[in-house]
Design a protein around this motif. Sequence first.
Motif, PDB file in Angstrom:
ATOM      1  N   ASP A 172      -1.904  -0.966  -0.814  1.00 24.05           N
ATOM      2  CA  ASP A 172      -2.942  -1.931  -0.457  1.00 24.05           C
ATOM      3  C   ASP A 172      -2.486  -3.340  -0.832  1.00 24.05           C
ATOM      4  O   ASP A 172      -1.340  -3.548  -1.244  1.00 24.05           O
ATOM      5  N   LYS A 173      -3.383  -4.305  -0.700  1.00 24.49           N
ATOM      6  CA  LYS A 173      -3.039  -5.705  -0.981  1.00 24.49           C
ATOM      7  C   LYS A 173      -2.733  -5.957  -2.448  1.00 24.49           C
ATOM      8  O   LYS A 173      -2.080  -6.935  -2.790  1.00 24.49           O
ATOM      9  N   ASN A 174      -3.181  -5.086  -3.334  1.00 22.57           N
ATOM     10  CA  ASN A 174      -2.888  -5.201  -4.762  1.00 22.57           C
ATOM     11  C   ASN A 174      -1.634  -4.440  -5.159  1.00 22.57           C
ATOM     12  O   ASN A 174      -1.381  -4.228  -6.339  1.00 22.57           O
ATOM     13  N   ASN A 175      -0.891  -3.968  -4.164  1.00 22.86           N
ATOM     14  CA  ASN A 175       0.349  -3.229  -4.375  1.00 22.86           C
ATOM     15  C   ASN A 175       0.118  -1.867  -5.035  1.00 22.86           C
ATOM     16  O   ASN A 175       1.005  -1.319  -5.671  1.00 22.86           O
ATOM     17  N   MET A 176      -1.093  -1.346  -4.901  1.00 23.77           N
ATOM     18  CA  MET A 176      -1.406  -0.002  -5.397  1.00 23.77           C
ATOM     19  C   MET A 176      -1.139   0.999  -4.276  1.00 23.77           C
ATOM     20  O   MET A 176      -1.446   0.729  -3.115  1.00 23.77           O
ATOM     21  N   ILE A 177      -0.592   2.144  -4.617  1.00 20.76           N
ATOM     22  CA  ILE A 177      -0.337   3.175  -3.617  1.00 20.76           C
ATOM     23  C   ILE A 177      -1.653   3.864  -3.291  1.00 20.76           C
ATOM     24  O   ILE A 177      -2.333   4.373  -4.177  1.00 20.76           O
ATOM     25  N   ARG A 178      -2.023   3.844  -2.010  1.00 15.75           N
ATOM     26  CA  ARG A 178      -3.299   4.414  -1.573  1.00 15.75           C
ATOM     27  C   ARG A 178      -3.144   5.640  -0.699  1.00 15.75           C
ATOM     28  O   ARG A 178      -4.117   6.326  -0.405  1.00 15.75           O
ATOM     29  N   GLY A 179      -1.908   5.905  -0.233  1.00 13.81           N
ATOM     30  CA  GLY A 179      -1.745   7.080   0.608  1.00 13.81           C
ATOM     31  C   GLY A 179      -0.296   7.396   0.888  1.00 13.81           C
ATOM     32  O   GLY A 179       0.604   6.593   0.646  1.00 13.81           O
ATOM     33  N   ILE A 180      -0.102   8.601   1.395  1.00 17.03           N
ATOM     34  CA  ILE A 180       1.204   9.060   1.848  1.00 17.03           C
ATOM     35  C   ILE A 180       1.063   9.500   3.279  1.00 17.03           C
ATOM     36  O   ILE A 180       0.092  10.171   3.649  1.00 17.03           O
TER      37      ILE A 180
END
Length: 158
Positions: free
Chosen positions: A145-153
């Motif tokens: 996401d925009k915060n550089n957090m991984i949200r999916g594969i």
Amino acid sequence: MEENTGVGIRVAAGIFLTIMLITIVVIITISSQDAAKQGQTKMAAITTQLSDTEYQTYSNTTLSGSQVLNAVRQYMNQEQFGVQVITGKQKPTQPKGTFYGDVFNDIGEITPNSGGTLSLANAEKQSANEYINPSGKFRSSIVRDKNNMIRGIVFEQE
């Protein structure tokens, strides 16, 4: 008179030494604050890397269908996270594939209460379009996401 001069010189020397000591303490404090800030920045970067290592296996790699099934089982129940699988049967009719867990878009935005599936029944049923062939080859990528957090594969069959 000589005694007053000696006392004055001692007082002046004491004041001078006190000022030097205070200056040294201030300089050490300022430099240690800078070092502490740099340390905090490095620790934050290390923490981010450590939290991302779990998902690095899925960053632009080719995996078997059984590895994809294991990943779906492992991650489909995580909060604010989803797994997208696009099988060979789905490409022409359902180009977005199937979402397990939360539904996300290309920029990692999670759709609240999105209704992604939490069942692997069709993924294991050979007649279904969602069937994940255990011997098939899938290209994987991670979505941030925009915060550089991984949200999916994302897994796409080759």
